[in-house]
Design an enzyme around this catalytic site. Structure first.
Site, short mmCIF file in Angstrom:
data_model
loop_
_atom_site.label_atom_id
_atom_site.label_comp_id
_atom_site.label_asym_id
_atom_site.label_seq_id
_atom_site.Cartn_x
_atom_site.Cartn_y
_atom_site.Cartn_z
N SER A 82 39.16 38.88 38.08
CA SER A 82 38.20 39.17 38.32
C SER A 82 37.25 38.51 39.07
CB SER A 82 36.81 39.32 37.12
OG SER A 82 37.06 37.68 36.70
N SER B 292 42.18 36.33 36.36
CA SER B 292 41.72 36.73 37.20
C SER B 292 41.67 35.76 38.48
CB SER B 292 40.00 36.57 36.35
OG SER B 292 40.25 37.80 36.00
N LYS C 208 32.71 32.34 43.39
CA LYS C 208 32.35 33.54 42.16
C LYS C 208 30.33 32.78 41.95
CE LYS C 208 34.69 35.52 38.59
NZ LYS C 208 36.23 35.65 37.22
#
Length: 519
Positions: free
Chosen positions: A206, A230, A121
């Site tokens: 996210s 997330s 990420k």
């Protein structure tokens, strides 16, 4: 010597040449052709760590060849074709890393993730020059001098860092109303499954890029981060496995923070086995993150021993049906089918009521200002911001480009003190802990003697997030429109071994996941 003797000698000589010269050469050519054919036929889509390691061992595949094939797939489907847009940046040194892994393997050096492509990420630092942006143009030049602790651990295990995944901007906490998977620097991550109607905005936040990338076979392992939902949200939405570990199991140093009391990183994979292997590789005690010193499982670096098919037999699992979708909805029906699958494997399902007192906590906003400001103060000189106030001002310079959906969360955080001793913050954090643990999850789990609690997707993420407790989500099926649904199991701190057992048992018995059809 008579003619027969001469003939016999010639025959023996011919056989000798064939046996010791021609046959080995022919066999070598045959093996080479076989290996080349097997390389061409190696099924990249859905390949697990075990599949790849076996291909390496049999010399049917090299790390470089594997890396090349994933890079080709990213180009074909992430940048072209359906343009999933899950990958923000490919590591320019990925192939070089793969070459090193091939040399190490030839020298007898291997690891749990040796040669396995991993995508991070874009809030996790690498020391190779790739910026860590958090989805914001303000951090477009945010390069780190060294790897985040978990990045270094993955590399130690042999992983090849393939690149950085797009994510919801500032971990989906810049503003209200933005679609999940959107950032000003990376654009919109699209859903790998289903019709155009839910390709954008429903990939989960996210860690949306990590989830979509693993679902679409752009890497073997994705690393996401979670403050509240997330990892679980994009894992469920993209029909993959996601583990949100206990806060303290995985170091947060070298990761752009949101709220320190709840932040953690975790693995995302297509199978429970792969997620378990990655979890062991990335966990460990880090002097830069003191909470990791409280890790009760700090000596546990291999979770593969918990991959047991019979683990649901006799397991006690609680379900609070108020956390599920309304009766009759397809999502609810899929979760009810998952419950039946677990019962068929011998699990005891208990209907429970989880205490869920409503409380408007400001912990995330207090900690955002406190923790993010501390991070931004240490960014390189070329980064134009060193505080949340700076980010707000930076975004206002080009609002249509940098804050299309506003920045309400940042503006709210900026009005708070950002002081860890602030009485309001201390009271809210204590209340969060009390309601989520001693007056929340602990109560029902202890009273009913539960191994885990079951939820739909990430619907129950908030309480274990505040408690710092672990969860794991596994594919449970698809709606008639093709939207994936996940079943999530949650338990108390450092219960990852038991959660992995239960998740693996369910996964092996149900086998619900199917790959997306990318065209």
């Amino acid at each position: 010597m008579n003619k027969r003797s001469i003939g016999s000698a010639l025959l023996i000589g011919a056989l000798t040449i064939f046996t010791f010269v021609l046959w080995p050469a022919k066999k070598a050519v045959s093996n080479k052709r076989k290996n080349e054919a097997e390389k061409e036929n190696f099924q990249l889509e859905g390949a697990s760590i075990a599949d790849i390691q076996l291909a390496f061992k049999k010399e049917q595949l090299s790390c470089v060849e594997l890396t090349d094939r994933y890079l080709e797939r990213i180009y074909a489907y992430d940048q072209q074709g359906p343009a999933i847009n899950a990958v923000r940046m490919v590591n320019p040194y990925a192939r070089e890393e793969a070459e090193k892994k091939d040399k190490e393997r030839a020298a007898g050096i291997t690891g749990a993730l040796h040669g396995i492509p991993v995508i991070l990420k874009d809030n996790i630092e690498t020391g190779d020059g790739m910026p860590t942006t958090g989805g914001s143009p303000a951090l477009a030049a945010n390069t780190a001098e060294e790897d985040a602790f978990l990045t270094a651990k993955l590399k130690e295990a042999g992983a090849v860092i393939l690149g950085k995944a797009n994510m919801s901007e500032w971990a989906y906490f810049l503003t209200e109303g933005a679609p999940s998977g959107y950032s000003s620097i990376g654009g919109q991550v699209k859903h790998p499954y289903g019709p155009e109607s839910f390709r954008a905005g429903s990939v989960g936040g996210s860690s949306s890029g990590s989830g979509a990338a693993i679902a679409a076979d752009f890497a073997v392992i994705g690393i996401g981060t979670e403050t509240s939902g997330s990892i679980l949200s994009p894992a469920s939405a993209n029909s993959i496995v996601g583990i949100k570990p206990t806060v303290g199991l995985v170091s947060r140093s070298g990761i752009i923070p949101l709220a320190g009391s709840q932040d953690t990183a975790g693995p995302m994979a297509r199978t429970v086995a792969d997620a378990a292997i990655a979890l062991g590789a990335m966990s460990g005690v880090d002097d830069k993150d003191p909470i990791t010193k409280t890790n009760k499982n700090k000596d546990l670096t291999d979770y593969s021993s918990f991959l047991k098919k019979e683990s649901l037999q006799g397991a006690r699992i609680g379900v609070d049906y108020s956390f599920l979708s309304e009766k009759g909805k397809e999502e609810r029906q899929l979760i009810e089918r998952a419950i039946e699958d677990m019962e068929d494997q011998g699990a005891v399902i208990k209907e429970v009521e989880i205490p869920n007192e409503s409380f408007e906590s400001l912990v995330l906003w207090h900690e955002l200002k406190q923790d993010l400001n501390a991070y931004l103060r240490k960014t390189p000189e070329q980064v134009p911001v060193s505080s949340i106030a700076d980010v707000i001002a930076f975004n206002k310079e080009k609002p249509h480009e940098r804050m299309r959906f506003g920045q309400t969360h940042f503006e709210k955080a900026e009005k708070l003190s950002g002081d860890a001793e602030d009485p309001e913050y201390v009271k809210h954090r204590q209340t969060d802990l009390r309601l989520s643990t001693t007056e929340g999850l602990d109560v029902v789990m202890q009273e009913e003697k539960l191994d885990a609690l079951l939820f739909e997707n990430n619907h129950g993420a908030a309480m274990p997030a505040k408690a710092g407790y672990p969860s794991i989500t596994i594919p449970a099926g698809y709606t008639s429109e093709g939207m994936p649904v996940g079943v999530t199991l949650t338990a108390q701190a450092y219960s990852e071994p038991r959660l992995i057992e239960l998740a693996y048992s369910y996964e092996q018995a149900s086998n619900r996941r199917r790959a997306p059809q990318l065209v």
